[in-house]
Design a protein around this motif. Structure first.
Motif, PDB file in Angstrom:
ATOM      1  N   GLN A  34       0.994  -1.197   0.203  1.00  0.00           N
ATOM      2  CA  GLN A  34      -0.092  -0.176   0.046  1.00  0.00           C
ATOM      3  C   GLN A  34       0.967   1.131  -0.100  1.00  0.00           C
ATOM      4  O   GLN A  34       0.419   2.186  -0.609  1.00  0.00           O
ATOM      5  CB  GLN A  34      -0.930   0.075   1.096  1.00  0.00           C
ATOM      6  N   ILE A  40      -4.958   4.680  -2.723  1.00  0.00           N
ATOM      7  CA  ILE A  40      -5.710   3.647  -3.285  1.00  0.00           C
ATOM      8  C   ILE A  40      -7.269   4.569  -3.341  1.00  0.00           C
ATOM      9  O   ILE A  40      -7.584   4.960  -2.611  1.00  0.00           O
ATOM     10  CB  ILE A  40      -5.661   2.363  -2.605  1.00  0.00           C
ATOM     11  N   LEU A  43     -10.934  -0.186  -5.644  1.00  0.00           N
ATOM     12  CA  LEU A  43     -10.672  -1.606  -5.969  1.00  0.00           C
ATOM     13  C   LEU A  43     -11.934  -2.401  -6.462  1.00  0.00           C
ATOM     14  O   LEU A  43     -12.990  -2.052  -5.937  1.00  0.00           O
ATOM     15  CB  LEU A  43      -9.892  -2.363  -4.734  1.00  0.00           C
ATOM     16  N   VAL A  61      -6.758  -3.319  -8.207  1.00  0.00           N
ATOM     17  CA  VAL A  61      -6.596  -2.171  -7.521  1.00  0.00           C
ATOM     18  C   VAL A  61      -5.927  -0.856  -8.284  1.00  0.00           C
ATOM     19  O   VAL A  61      -5.262  -1.148  -9.239  1.00  0.00           O
ATOM     20  CB  VAL A  61      -5.366  -2.335  -6.409  1.00  0.00           C
ATOM     21  N   ALA A  63      -4.648   2.656  -8.135  1.00  0.00           N
ATOM     22  CA  ALA A  63      -3.887   3.639  -6.972  1.00  0.00           C
ATOM     23  C   ALA A  63      -3.292   4.696  -7.745  1.00  0.00           C
ATOM     24  O   ALA A  63      -3.142   4.747  -8.888  1.00  0.00           O
ATOM     25  CB  ALA A  63      -3.153   2.733  -6.297  1.00  0.00           C
ATOM     26  N   ASN A  67      -1.761   0.586 -11.008  1.00  0.00           N
ATOM     27  CA  ASN A  67      -2.977  -0.290 -11.236  1.00  0.00           C
ATOM     28  C   ASN A  67      -2.272  -1.612 -11.172  1.00  0.00           C
ATOM     29  O   ASN A  67      -1.377  -1.949 -11.727  1.00  0.00           O
ATOM     30  CB  ASN A  67      -3.900  -0.197 -12.253  1.00  0.00           C
ATOM     31  N   PRO A  89     -11.819   3.586   0.101  1.00  0.00           N
ATOM     32  CA  PRO A  89     -10.784   2.586  -0.371  1.00  0.00           C
ATOM     33  C   PRO A  89      -9.335   2.949   0.444  1.00  0.00           C
ATOM     34  O   PRO A  89      -8.543   1.990   0.432  1.00  0.00           O
ATOM     35  CB  PRO A  89     -10.635   2.791  -1.850  1.00  0.00           C
ATOM     36  N   ILE A 102      -9.868  -6.939   2.686  1.00  0.00           N
ATOM     37  CA  ILE A 102     -10.552  -6.937   1.781  1.00  0.00           C
ATOM     38  C   ILE A 102     -11.626  -8.020   1.511  1.00  0.00           C
ATOM     39  O   ILE A 102     -12.825  -7.835   1.357  1.00  0.00           O
ATOM     40  CB  ILE A 102      -9.662  -7.020   0.343  1.00  0.00           C
TER      41      ILE A 102
END
Length: 131
Positions: A34, A40, A43, A61, A63, A67, A89, A102
């Motif tokens: 992360q 982020i 997702l 994801v 971000a 990605n 997110p 998640i």
């Protein structure tokens, strides 16, 4: 170095897997990934009731930095999705191991977790990637 809980299993795609007392497993992104992704934005995860096989794409994801697609480290049925991530997110950025989980899976074969890394192996992977 990022925070690494010692009671989790890890994948080379920087997913953490936590075996739960009821036989299910919870999955999320590690603190390390992360941080690398940055903020982020969104997702896409499977829905409750879907079945995953090892190697199935299970999380996409989007971000700040890039990605990524994450592939399932375990086979089983999705029994819960973290609905809070739809609106927030960035919970993954703020708290990847607790509020930022998640999905939760009821595994077909819990022994598949034996193929995953422990914290020491995962630390070595991170160090190798940083060289």
């Amino acid at each position: 170095m990022s925070h690494l809980p010692t009671d989790l299993k890890y994948t080379d795609a920087h997913l953490w897997v936590r075996p739960e007392e009821d036989g299910t497993v919870t999955l999320g992104l590690t603190d390390h990934v992360q941080q690398a992704l940055g903020t982020i934005y969104s997702l896409d995860a499977p829905s409750v009731g879907e079945h995953l096989d090892v190697g199935d794409e299970c999380i996409a994801v989007e971000a700040e930095q890039t990605n990524i697609d994450i592939f399932s480290p375990i086979s089983g049925d999705i029994i819960e999705c973290n609905e809070d991530l739809a609106d927030s997110p960035t919970l993954i950025n703020a708290d990847p191991y607790d509020d930022g989980w998640i999905i939760q899976v009821r595994p077909d074969d819990i022994s598949e977790l034996d193929d995953l890394m422990d914290v020491h192996d995962y630390q070595e992977l991170i160090e190798e990637e940083q060289e």
